[in-house]
Structures are given as C-alpha cells and as structure tokens.
Design a protein around this motif. Structure first.
Motif, PDB file in Angstrom:
ATOM      1  N   UNK A 210     -51.851  -1.385 -15.569  1.00 55.39           N
ATOM      2  CA  UNK A 210     -53.190  -0.827 -15.428  1.00 55.39           C
ATOM      3  C   UNK A 210     -54.294  -1.881 -15.414  1.00 55.39           C
ATOM      4  N   UNK A 211     -54.263  -2.921 -16.258  1.00 58.59           N
ATOM      5  CA  UNK A 211     -55.337  -3.925 -16.215  1.00 58.59           C
ATOM      6  C   UNK A 211     -55.446  -4.659 -14.888  1.00 58.59           C
ATOM      7  N   UNK A 212     -54.396  -4.632 -14.061  1.00 59.59           N
ATOM      8  CA  UNK A 212     -54.444  -5.348 -12.788  1.00 59.59           C
ATOM      9  C   UNK A 212     -55.521  -4.793 -11.852  1.00 59.59           C
ATOM     10  N   UNK A 213     -55.864  -3.519 -11.980  1.00 59.58           N
ATOM     11  CA  UNK A 213     -56.875  -2.931 -11.099  1.00 59.58           C
ATOM     12  C   UNK A 213     -58.203  -3.639 -11.290  1.00 59.58           C
ATOM     13  N   UNK A 214     -58.663  -3.753 -12.536  1.00 62.35           N
ATOM     14  CA  UNK A 214     -59.927  -4.427 -12.823  1.00 62.35           C
ATOM     15  C   UNK A 214     -59.833  -5.917 -12.522  1.00 62.35           C
ATOM     16  N   UNK A 215     -58.697  -6.527 -12.829  1.00 63.30           N
ATOM     17  CA  UNK A 215     -58.534  -7.958 -12.576  1.00 63.30           C
ATOM     18  C   UNK A 215     -58.608  -8.263 -11.091  1.00 63.30           C
ATOM     19  N   UNK A 216     -57.988  -7.447 -10.267  1.00 65.65           N
ATOM     20  CA  UNK A 216     -58.043  -7.667  -8.823  1.00 65.65           C
ATOM     21  C   UNK A 216     -59.447  -7.443  -8.282  1.00 65.65           C
ATOM     22  N   UNK A 217     -60.139  -6.445  -8.817  1.00 65.87           N
ATOM     23  CA  UNK A 217     -61.529  -6.207  -8.415  1.00 65.87           C
ATOM     24  C   UNK A 217     -62.382  -7.433  -8.737  1.00 65.87           C
ATOM     25  N   UNK A 218     -62.231  -7.965  -9.933  1.00 70.17           N
ATOM     26  CA  UNK A 218     -62.994  -9.146 -10.321  1.00 70.17           C
ATOM     27  C   UNK A 218     -62.630 -10.356  -9.472  1.00 70.17           C
ATOM     28  N   UNK A 219     -61.344 -10.491  -9.145  1.00 71.55           N
ATOM     29  CA  UNK A 219     -60.910 -11.644  -8.363  1.00 71.55           C
ATOM     30  C   UNK A 219     -61.561 -11.652  -6.990  1.00 71.55           C
ATOM     31  N   UNK A 256     -68.242 -21.592 -10.821  1.00 74.57           N
ATOM     32  CA  UNK A 256     -67.783 -20.378 -10.135  1.00 74.57           C
ATOM     33  C   UNK A 256     -66.285 -20.411  -9.909  1.00 74.57           C
ATOM     34  N   UNK A 257     -65.756 -21.600  -9.588  1.00 78.85           N
ATOM     35  CA  UNK A 257     -64.310 -21.671  -9.401  1.00 78.85           C
ATOM     36  C   UNK A 257     -63.576 -21.489 -10.717  1.00 78.85           C
ATOM     37  N   UNK A 258     -64.204 -21.878 -11.820  1.00 75.27           N
ATOM     38  CA  UNK A 258     -63.583 -21.653 -13.122  1.00 75.27           C
ATOM     39  C   UNK A 258     -63.367 -20.159 -13.358  1.00 75.27           C
ATOM     40  N   UNK A 259     -64.299 -19.338 -12.878  1.00 74.17           N
ATOM     41  CA  UNK A 259     -64.111 -17.888 -13.000  1.00 74.17           C
ATOM     42  C   UNK A 259     -62.927 -17.430 -12.154  1.00 74.17           C
ATOM     43  N   UNK A 260     -62.832 -17.970 -10.927  1.00 73.84           N
ATOM     44  CA  UNK A 260     -61.687 -17.654 -10.068  1.00 73.84           C
ATOM     45  C   UNK A 260     -60.391 -18.071 -10.751  1.00 73.84           C
ATOM     46  N   UNK A 261     -60.387 -19.295 -11.281  1.00 74.11           N
ATOM     47  CA  UNK A 261     -59.180 -19.860 -11.887  1.00 74.11           C
ATOM     48  C   UNK A 261     -58.758 -19.063 -13.120  1.00 74.11           C
ATOM     49  N   UNK A 262     -59.723 -18.800 -14.009  1.00 75.16           N
ATOM     50  CA  UNK A 262     -59.389 -18.096 -15.250  1.00 75.16           C
ATOM     51  C   UNK A 262     -58.916 -16.674 -14.974  1.00 75.16           C
ATOM     52  N   UNK A 263     -59.601 -15.999 -14.068  1.00 78.65           N
ATOM     53  CA  UNK A 263     -59.195 -14.619 -13.757  1.00 78.65           C
ATOM     54  C   UNK A 263     -57.842 -14.579 -13.062  1.00 78.65           C
ATOM     55  N   UNK A 264     -57.564 -15.598 -12.224  1.00 82.53           N
ATOM     56  CA  UNK A 264     -56.275 -15.629 -11.545  1.00 82.53           C
ATOM     57  C   UNK A 264     -55.132 -15.838 -12.539  1.00 82.53           C
ATOM     58  N   UNK A 265     -55.391 -16.648 -13.562  1.00 86.05           N
ATOM     59  CA  UNK A 265     -54.362 -16.811 -14.594  1.00 86.05           C
ATOM     60  C   UNK A 265     -54.111 -15.497 -15.337  1.00 86.05           C
ATOM     61  N   UNK A 268     -51.921 -13.626 -13.150  1.00 87.29           N
ATOM     62  CA  UNK A 268     -50.555 -14.175 -13.178  1.00 87.29           C
ATOM     63  C   UNK A 268     -49.796 -13.667 -14.395  1.00 87.29           C
ATOM     64  N   UNK A 269     -50.438 -13.754 -15.571  1.00 87.63           N
ATOM     65  CA  UNK A 269     -49.750 -13.338 -16.795  1.00 87.63           C
ATOM     66  C   UNK A 269     -49.471 -11.833 -16.790  1.00 87.63           C
ATOM     67  N   UNK A 270     -50.433 -11.058 -16.328  1.00 88.60           N
ATOM     68  CA  UNK A 270     -50.215  -9.618 -16.279  1.00 88.60           C
ATOM     69  C   UNK A 270     -49.160  -9.273 -15.234  1.00 88.60           C
ATOM     70  N   UNK A 271     -49.195  -9.960 -14.081  1.00 86.73           N
ATOM     71  CA  UNK A 271     -48.197  -9.727 -13.038  1.00 86.73           C
ATOM     72  C   UNK A 271     -46.811 -10.138 -13.504  1.00 86.73           C
ATOM     73  N   UNK A 272     -46.740 -11.219 -14.300  1.00 85.66           N
ATOM     74  CA  UNK A 272     -45.443 -11.650 -14.796  1.00 85.66           C
ATOM     75  C   UNK A 272     -44.825 -10.580 -15.692  1.00 85.66           C
ATOM     76  N   UNK A 273     -45.638  -9.975 -16.559  1.00 85.78           N
ATOM     77  CA  UNK A 273     -45.111  -8.896 -17.405  1.00 85.78           C
ATOM     78  C   UNK A 273     -44.643  -7.722 -16.547  1.00 85.78           C
TER      79      UNK A 273
END
Length: 590
Positions: A210-219, A256-265, A268-273
């Motif tokens: 479920x958290x992936x929805x918001x994470x993808x929106x933010x990404x 701005x890229x730090x936001x991209x990088x942090x959100x992508x991680x 990654x962690x949520x997708x790995x689970x």
C-alpha cells in the motif's frame, strides 16, 4: 490519494468516459476493443484446451503410448501456433488503441489547459499543480498504456477464472482425503483451496504494498521538479552565468535530486519486501496444487501423472486469476499514482474555470473603438489597483500609462487583454480586430527566425521581403539572411535584441490595436524613441496603449493615465510634439 476508494474510481471514470462516449473515433475504438476481447477469449480457450491436453499427453507417456504421444505433440504445436497468432494480434491492436486514445486525450488536455488562459491562471493562482507539461506529455502516455493493460489483464483473469473453475471443480471430485480409516470428498475442494490461497496472498500483498502508491506519486513529482529546475537553468543560462550562480544552482540541483534519491530508496525497500512476498507466493503456488492432490495420488491412486499435471495446470490458472492483485500490485501502485496526477490536474483546471466564472466580472463587448467603463482591477487578495476607470481610445490615438512600480500598470494591461480574472466593469473593443500585446520580455517560440517574426498570427503567404524590411527598420538587418535558421533565439539574442524583434512583429502584422507593456525597457532612450517614432510613422492608424516609466515617452502619446497604486487615477492631456519622428534607429551591431 493512497486508496482505491470511491472518489478514485469516480474521477477515473471521468477521465476514461469522454473518449469512449463522445470522441469522433469512439466506434472504431469500441470495435477494436471488442476484437481485443474476442482474441482474449480465444486465448483463454486455447489455454483451456492445452490444460486438457496435459492429461492426455502425460498419461500417454506414463503408459508408453508412442503414437499417441507424437499425435499429442502435433496437436500442441497447432494450439501453440494459434495462441501465438492471437497474442501478437492482440498486442498490435492494444498498441494501436493506446496511441489513438493518447492522441485524443492529449488534444483534450491541451485544449483545456490553453483555453481561457488556464495555463496562465494556474500559475497566477498558485494552486500547487506541479509540472503540467509532464502530466500531459508523460502521464497521459503512462495512463493509456497502463489502463489498457490492466483492463485487459483483469478481463483475462475473470475469463480464465470462469473457464477453469468448472474444470477444477470437476477435478476436485477425484480428490479424496483419508482420515482415521475413512475417506472424505469435499465438493470443489481444489477451488476452495485456490480461493483461500489467493485471498491470503492478496491481503498480505495489499498490506505490504500500500505505501507504494504514495511513494510512486511522490517520485513522479520529485523527478519532474528536478528536471524542471535544470530546464530553468537552460532558459536563464546567461543570467546565471553573469551572477556566477553555478554553485548555488548546483546546491539546488543536488537538493532536489536528494529527494529523488531518498524517495527511490524508500521505493526500493518497500518493493523488496513486496517482491520477497510475491516471489515466495508465486513459487509456493507451483507446488501447492500438487501438495493438496497427493493424498489422492499416493493413498487412493485415484489419479495418474496426467491427472496430476492437469490439476496443477488448472489450479495454476484459477489461482493466477484470483491472484491478479498480487501479481500486478506494483503496476497497480504505479497506475494509481499516474491517475492521481491526472485527476488532480484536471480538478485544478476545473477549479481555475470556477474562479474565472466567479471572479471574472469584467464584461467584454463588441464596439467600434476601445472603451473602458467603470473598470476596477483587483489582486487575488481583493486589494484594488485601479478603481472605476473610464476612458475611450479610437484608431490612431495613443495613451501612455505611468505610475509607481507595483502600482497596477501591467495588471491593467492584462485586464484589457482579458487574461486577468479579478475585477469588474466593462471593456468594449471591435470583435473582428486582432490586438497585439507586447510584454516586457517577448516570447520567442522554438523554430526558425521566420517563425519567430510571424508569431502569433502567422502569415497567409510567404513574404520574405516584408520580413527583411521589418528587420532593417528595427535595426536588426544583420539577421535578414537568417530567416530559415533554427536556433534557440531567446538564448542567442539579448533582451534588447528580442525587444527589437517584437517591434518588427508589429510592423509585419500592422495590428489595429497595440498594447506595449514596458516593451522597450531594455533599450537606451535614443533607440526607444526611434522605435516609437517608427510606429507613428509606419502605423499612423494604429491605436497604441503603452506602459512606460521614462518621461521622454510622453512626446509620443496624446494622453497620460497616471495610477497611484491605491486605486486612484488621473487622465492628463499631453501637448508635447512627437519629436521621435525625426530620429533614425541605428543598426544594432549584431
């Protein structure tokens, strides 16, 4: 935003419905989609036949029936060939429908974004809608592709479920469960096992993913902001270079890229689970039907190898259909984020239209000349910049607007142009005439120099001599041989040169009504006076409204409208002669 709730599906339907209900190609789209459905049903039928084939083929192998085995191999080859033809055709038709749908949606969204100055008002109102360009160019592409794929996948799952659940129900009769010396048969045993397995997997998948929805929106938003910041640097490269602002720009880029990088991680962690769970779930699904069928095979010997293979295949089809959410959750999360961006973008445009309807009370009428009656111009916060303004301007007359910085001069020009929504009163202007507005920083579209010069009205027929003559008159004769050159002219030319090109546009189009908003501010006074004198000489019948701060411009106008920034105004006649007619514009060194 994070849920597949009623509001989400309501807004989704508002995006989907127009193409299928009112577009000119709706019937073609419906027939193509119907053909895709037919091919999907045919592919399910082939899968059903192949599942039946398993039992016959493996039983032939178990009993060493050579001829029967080779016959079944030939049958499989025919079934596989038909399946491949159907799959390739379905993919082709899906892609064709996708690009047609995207084309129609792109036109619709562009029209809505450009209509009534919505693109401008969204910036003025600051509604928080980020990167509308990306939503139109990229999110629409993702939306059409994902929506069709998800719809076809869901349809395939439903069709597969109905096709194979009956087969699995019948096969369940072969499964007997030994218990304390007795055997039991549970009606639909394998169907219930598949259902319980799929429900369990779906619940866990939804909980993890479920958290992936918001994470993808933010990404999507973070990446768009990062890209837009670099685009802004490209558009303002000269200013940044003069400021020596590279270090600060680098800091902003990295932030701005730090936001991209942090959100992508986080993704990654949520997708790995999620992948841990979905991979384990998928692998267990391979052995699960065999496991629940082993009692009938070992204890009762009710089924053979062929029956076991058929059960495994049918169970896999039913379980796969029931597990559509499990297998597609990452795609569904991405799709949800894309739909959210589109529906919020659409809602923002609709909100702008509501504000325009509720706040834009400046009545516009058709009349023989420009007339302003009781015009009040306000800021969004309600502060009045101009109160109860009245004046009239006929062809060939000239009006200069002066006042303190921030006093409402440019906002008044926007109200006269019809793009400022906050105010009331009445503006009368000939409806058939096309006025031309020149802002302080001219807009130079991408393309050739010819495209730049004829913007925004174009030319009915090519007239290069007319374009060269206009360049010569404004002191830009060095560009006369570059009409076909394609450059990023807004970067190639200085602001002063761009303003000269804007005056060349005026000479080319010869508008009956001309509005100049600090249109010569980057030029020195002699050049500015020469350009105004050129307008009076070349366009004696054009009505001119100018915003300026130099007192030397008074000589080129007949009246001066002075604003004090508190809503008050005065209209003063000007008796000075237009001395600018005697000036000659010196060629720009280029």
């Amino acid at each position: 935003m994070q849920q597949f709730n009623r509001a989400f599906f309501r807004d989704l339907w508002q995006i989907i419905k127009p193409y299928w209900s009112r577009s000119p190609e709706r019937w073609l789209a419906r027939w193509v989609f119907a053909l895709i459905i037919a091919l999907n049903l045919f592919m399910v039928f082939i899968s059903y036949r192949i599942t039946q084939w398993y039992a016959v083929f493996w039983n032939a192998l178990q009993h060493f029936q050579v001829q029967a085995a080779w016959t079944q191999m030939a049958i499989f080859l025919g079934l596989a060939t038909l399946y491949i033809i159907a799959a390739v055709s379905q993919t082709f038709l899906t892609q064709m429908l996708e690009i047609r749908w995207r084309r129609w949606l792109t036109v619709e969204y562009l029209d809505a974004w450009l209509a009534r100055g919505t693109f401008y008002h969204m910036q003025v109102l600051g509604d928080g809608t980020d990167n509308p360009d990306q939503r139109i160019s990229e999110d629409l592409a993702s939306f059409t592709s994902m929506t069709l794929n998800i719809a076809i996948g869901l349809l395939s799952s439903i069709t597969t479920l109905f096709a194979f659940v009956f087969m699995l129900w019948e096969l369940s009769a072969l499964i007997t469960i030994p218990w304390q010396g007795h055997t039991f048969t549970i009606p639909g045993y394998l169907v219930w096992a598949a259902l319980i397995y799929a429900i369990f997997g779906t619940v866990i998948t939804a909980w993890i993913g479920k958290p992936l929805i918001q994470l993808n929106f933010n990404q999507e938003r973070y990446q768009a902001d990062f890209r837009f910041s670099m685009m802004r640097l490209r558009e303002n490269s000269e200013s940044v270079a003069l400021y020596r602002g590279e270090g600060e720009e680098r800091h902003h880029f990295l932030r701005r890229f730090a936001e991209v990088y942090a959100n992508y991680w986080r993704i990654i962690w949520r997708s790995m689970r999620l992948n841990w769970w979905s991979s384990g779930y998928g692998q267990a699904a391979i052995i699960f039907p065999i496991l629940v069928s082993l009692p009938a095979y070992f204890v009762n010997k009710a089924i053979g190898i062929g029956g076991l293979q058929q059960i495994a295949s049918a169970f896999g089809q039913v379980q796969g259909a029931l597990s559509f959410i499990v297998s597609s959750y990452s795609s569904l999360a991405n799709w949800h984020a894309v739909v959210d961006r589109l529906r919020f973008f659409q809602q923002s445009m609709e909100e702008v239209h509501r504000i325009q309807d509720n706040h834009y009370h400046i009545e516009r009428r058709d009349g023989p000349y420009l007339r302003v009656d009781g015009l009040t111009v306000r800021l969004p916060n309600g502060r009045e910049l101009v109160r109860d303004l009245d004046f009239a301007l006929r062809r060939g007359e000239r009006l200069l607007i002066m006042g303190p910085s921030g006093g409402g001069k440019s906002t008044l020009i926007r109200a006269l142009a019809g793009i400022w929504p906050f105010g009331d009163g009445r503006v009368t202007m000939p409806a058939g005439d096309r006025p031309l507005f020149l802002p302080q920083r001219p807009y130079l579209p991408m393309g050739s120099l010819r495209d730049v010069l004829v913007y925004p009205f174009g030319m009915a027929a090519p007239d290069d001599e007319r374009l060269r003559q206009a360049l010569h008159l404004v002191g830009m004769a060095t560009l006369a041989d570059q009409l076909d050159e394609v450059k990023l002219w807004s970067h190639t030319l200085s602001l002063g040169e761009q303003q000269r090109l804007a005056f060349a546009r005026v000479l080319i189009h010869r508008p009956p009504w001309l509005f100049l908003d600090e249109a010569s501010s980057a030029l020195d006074e002699p050049a500015e006076q020469a350009l105004y004198g050129l307008l009076l000489e070349q366009l004696p019948d054009t009505a001119i409204v100018s915003v300026g701060h130099r007192s030397s411009l008074l000589a080129f106008h007949e009246r001066c409208l002075r604003l004090d920034g508190r809503g008050n105004w005065t209209m003063e006649p000007i008796n000075a002669p237009a001395t600018g007619l005697a000036l000659r514009l010196q060629p720009h060194p280029g």
